[in-house]
Design an enzyme around this catalytic site. Structure first.
Site, mmCIF file in Angstrom:
data_model
loop_
_atom_site.group_PDB
_atom_site.id
_atom_site.type_symbol
_atom_site.label_atom_id
_atom_site.label_comp_id
_atom_site.label_asym_id
_atom_site.label_seq_id
_atom_site.Cartn_x
_atom_site.Cartn_y
_atom_site.Cartn_z
ATOM 1 N N TYR A 1 86.862 19.887 91.705
ATOM 2 C CA TYR A 1 85.471 19.941 91.139
ATOM 3 C C TYR A 1 85.389 20.536 89.600
ATOM 4 O O TYR A 1 84.689 19.871 88.945
ATOM 5 C CB TYR A 1 84.881 20.969 92.214
ATOM 6 N N ASP B 1 69.059 6.396 90.622
ATOM 7 C CA ASP B 1 70.425 6.356 90.737
ATOM 8 C C ASP B 1 71.264 6.729 89.693
ATOM 9 O O ASP B 1 71.128 5.672 89.004
ATOM 10 C CB ASP B 1 71.005 5.519 91.997
ATOM 11 N N ALA C 1 74.685 16.227 90.903
ATOM 12 C CA ALA C 1 76.166 16.695 90.871
ATOM 13 C C ALA C 1 76.723 16.585 92.334
ATOM 14 O O ALA C 1 76.478 16.647 93.071
ATOM 15 C CB ALA C 1 77.008 17.913 90.245
#
Length: 157
Positions: free
Chosen positions: A122, A33, A57
């Site tokens: 983003y 993670d 991402a």
């Protein structure tokens, strides 16, 4: 060359795994993670990569708009942390970014030296990731990609 790929279950991660074969390691989120530095270090220790390609991402632009803090944490802050860990371990680092750091108004192809102007959360989070990566790992490379086309991926043609 042994290559560790973050985001191993994502569209790009799966393609990189197929190209890298046994020299590549594409852990899933349970094994590594990217929000947990200790898991990242443990995976690096186990696999002993020469290089890392950071393809994990938040790429869902709608999710980035509704949860910009999540986008900034994953795409920005975590990217810098991974680059710092890689630099400390002497591992090469490539960060997969996006052409969306540009606004598209130039009228001709962009150069890597052109000024950026991200127009959504983003793109802002990916640009923050670029900056964090380059600040943390002087030898890092940033790859700005546009849409990915793969079998079984989220493709628009």
């Amino acid at each position: 060359m042994r290559v560790l790929v973050t985001g191993g279950l994502g569209q790009l991660g799966r393609e990189l795994a197929s190209v890298l074969g046994p020299e590549g390691h594409t852990p899933d989120i349970d094994e590594m993670d990217i929000e947990q530095p200790d898991l990242v270090r443990a995976t690096i220790e186990r696999f002993r990569p020469d290089a890392m390609i950071h393809s994990a991402a938040i790429t869902d632009t709608r999710l980035c708009e509704t949860d910009p803090d999540l986008a900034m944490r994953i795409n920005g802050t975590c990217s810098g942390m991974l680059a710092e860990i890689a630099a400390t371990a002497g591992i090469g680092f490539q960060y997969i970014s996006t052409n969306e750091v540009f606004d598209g108004l130039k009228g001709s192809p962009y150069l890597e030296t052109d000024a950026t102007n991200p127009v959504n959360h983003y793109a802002r989070s990916k640009l923050a990731g670029e900056r964090a990566v380059l600040a943390a790992h002087p030898g890092a490379q940033v790859v700005r990609s546009s849409w990915l086309y793969t079998f079984g991926g989220n493709n628009f043609p």
